[in-house]
Each structure stands twice: as C-alpha cells, then as structure tokens.
Design an enzyme around this catalytic site. Structure first.
Site: not given
Ligand code: NAD
Length: 359
Positions: A141, A192, A224, A248, A252
């Site tokens: 980001y 990852k 994942d 992020d 959620d």
C-alpha cells in the site's frame, strides 16, 4: 494522580450518538485508579463544515496531547463529490499517519446469544474469540516504486512494490506476542513465504522475535490457507498476525463471521502504545439521528482503550462482561434483530450497560 486525557472525536452521522454512550460508560465505571479528562474536537464532515478542513490543527493538537483517542466515525454524503482533500474520510487517514498508528487490532468475538447473527453455522462460531493484529503503515500500500506505465508497443502495465523492513516486522510482531500473552498465548503469523520474498523475510523475522516469547506458541500459515481456515474452523485461532494487505482482507472476513458490524471494536496503536479506539463501522447516514444505532462497538472500543492504553485488564473485562450480561438478558438494538423483546435504542443500550457495570 494526573487524570488520563482522552481526546473525543465524535465525527459524523451516528458517530456522536455512539461515542456519547461510550463516554457515559467510562464516566460511570470507576475503573481501577483511573481518572479521566475528556477533550472533544471536531473531525470529518463536522470539521469541514466548521473549519473547511477534515482534520483542523486544533483537533490534531488535541489528539497529539491526549493519552488515548476515542473516535466515532467520519463520512457524510454531502461531501461525496468534494475533491479528495476535502472529504471527511481524509480526516481519519491523516490522523493515523500523523500519529504513526502502525498496529491495528481487531477482535472478532461472538457474544453468547448472538450466534444466529452470523452466516456460519452456530456450532462453528460459538465462543469465537480472535484478535487480528494487522500492520497498518507499510507493505504494497505504501511501497515505491508504484504506478501505471506505458511499455514499448503501447500496452500499459500497472506495478507496485511489496516491501517490509526487518524493523517494521519486528515491531508489529512484538505487538502480536504481547497481545497473545493477555489472551490464550498463541500467535498464527500469516504470509505467502512460498512465493514472495517479502513474506520470506516476514517469516524469518517473526520466528526470531518469537524466541523472546517462549511462553507464546507460534505457528505460520499461508494466507490462502488462512482465508479458508477462517470459515472452516475459525476457533483454532487466538491472535492472527498479518501484514497490511493480507490483514485488510482477512480482518473483514473475520469480522463478518460475527455477522454484526455494530458490535466490533478496534484499536490502532503507535510505538509507545498510545492508541486510537474506534468501532469498525462507518457513520451510517441511513440511521443517523434516529437514536437506534448500536453503541456496543464503541463501548467495546473504550474497553480496548482501558486494556491497551491504560493497562487496566480488569476495567476492560468489566465492560466486556457487562455487555455480555446485557446481551444474555435478551436486550438487542435493531441491527442485531431476532430478539424476543422490542429493540432498544442507543441511549437505552448505554443505560443497560451502565447498570450492569454497577451490579
Ligand atoms: P456503515 O458502516 O456506515 O454502514 C453500513 C450499514 O451498517 C448501514 O446499513 C448502517 O445503518 C449499518 N450500521 C453501521 N453501524 C451501525 C451501528 N452501530 N448500529 C446499527 N447499524 C449500523 O458503512 P457505509 O454505509 O458503507 O458508509 C457510510 C459512511 O461511513 C461513508 O461515508 C463511509 O466512507 C464512512 N465510513 C467511515 C468509516 C470510519 O470512520 N472508520 C468506516 C467505514 C465507512
């Protein structure tokens, strides 16, 4: 003893309604040795209206000089078409940046009696109590270079840079390990590492920090798999540690396991543990001014404030237990639905929590 100074930033929409209840709870609680002094300042649309600036200098100064910040929500449809710098949401983004709030803590908890609010089967989420610790100021980001550029031949490509320094990883890892010590002492670090170098460094560094916390169990999980495990068997997690991008998405996902946006608090902390505490929901313009908003996410944010900024585990637990007892009694605001009794309003819910604090 000097009173703890709390900056109150109610913001827009239902922000002032729900913040008012959390302040009443803090005033009513008589928590440990704590005395509070409240300083209120405008932010978001309310500040744009008064000062043409979503984060006026006096609000930033109040936030800087406070020991902790209690924040409502920003967002007002009247500013939807304004230029970016003149949008209410910029007030919060700038505040996070200015104060260096790099650690975002989001619990996903299912209170007894609210299992039916989730889209998952009650037996999967009953007793769910996860804390997501997400890094908030780094990763793809913010990494440079980034952009959209023309390639030879005219086709365009978009590109970004995923990056973390060891120092950035270490400080967020420490927040997760410290938080785990106050809970079930387990950290699951998400990455990852099978594909990304940034994740490889993340895993090595978190493992290194973990050696300072032999009492905390550390596991690693690919992102994942973590996304899948969160819906398959979410109760396996205690603290989930993530970078900005993965957190992020996973935070959620985790918050929706509980099915009730009006219930979920959050904290954003700086290096010294100073924090901004806020419900995860927005300003809910559709119900603003009606007195029906659920104040519990903000009241639970005040509990997090006691835990993380003022080291009052007992005070935090008292608020959380009062909320649990109110819900067990069957009281529900309209968003929680399904209660046997008529829904209670914002103020009445605040009253119920306060009377449970004293019982
Ligand atoms: P929202 O969270 O405000 O509302 C989503 C839905 O949930 C609405 O139907 C609302 O009525 C309901 N809801 C939210 N909080 C509730 C509560 N405490 N009690 C009962 N019902 C509740 O999200 P949105 O509608 O996408 O956004 C509205 C505004 O809020 C936008 O301007 C957005 O930018 C802003 N926003 C701000 C923040 C923040 O300040 N941190 C976060 C998200 C959205």
């Amino acid at each position: 003893m000097k009173p703890a100074r709390i900056a109150i930033l109610p913001g827009d929409g239902i922000g002032p309604e729900v913040v008012a209840e959390a302040v009443r709870v803090l005033k009513a609680g008589a928590f440990d040795w704590l005395q509070f002094e409240f300083v209120e300042a405008p932010i978001g649309g309310a500040a744009l209206e008064a000062n043409d600036d979503p984060l006026p200098p006096r609000t930033l100064a109040a936030a800087r000089s406070a020991d902790a910040i209690l924040f409502g929500a920003v967002g007002d449809p009247r500013f939807d078409t304004a230029p970016r710098a003149k949008r209410p949401e910029q007030g919060l983004l700038r505040l996070r940046q200015e104060l260096g709030l790099f650690a975002n803590l989001r619990p996903a908890t299912v209170f007894p009696g609210l299992e039916a609010a989730s889209t998952l089967k009650p037996e999967v989420i009953e007793g769910l109590d996860i804390l997501i610790v997400r890094e908030l100021t780094g990763d793809i980001y913010f990494g440079l270079p980034r952009g959209i550029r023309a390639m030879p031949g005219g086709e365009r490509e978009g590109f970004g840079t995923m990056r973390y320094t060891e120092g950035e990883i270490r400080r967020i890892a420490r927040v997760a390990f410290e938080a785990a010590r106050r809970r079930a002492s387990r950290v699951c670090s998400v990455d990852k590492a099978n594909v990304l170098e940034t994740s490889q460094l993340w895993r090595e560094t978190v493992t290194e920090v973990g050696r300072d916390y032999p009492d905390v169990q550390l596991d690693h999980m690919y992102v994942d798999n973590a996304a899948m495990q969160l819906v398959r068997s979410p109760r396996q997690f205690d603290v989930l540690l993530t970078g900005n991008l993965f957190g992020d998405i996973l935070s959620d996902e985790a918050s929706m396991l509980t099915g009730s946006i009006g219930m979920l608090p959050s904290a954003s902390l700086d290096e010294a543990g100073k924090g901004l505490y806020e419900p995860i929901h927005g300003s809910a313009p559709d119900i603003a001014g009606k007195g029906i908003a659920n104040p519990l996410a903000t009241i639970l944010s005040a509990a997090m404030m006691l835990r993380y900024s003022f080291s009052s585990e007992a005070g935090a637990a008292r608020i959380e237990q009062a909320v649990a007892r109110v819900l067990r009694s069957g009281a529900r605001t309209a968003d929680l639905g399904g209660g046997a009794q008529a829904p209670v309003g914002t103020r009445a819910m605040g009253d119920l929590v306060i009377s449970e604090l004293h019982s």
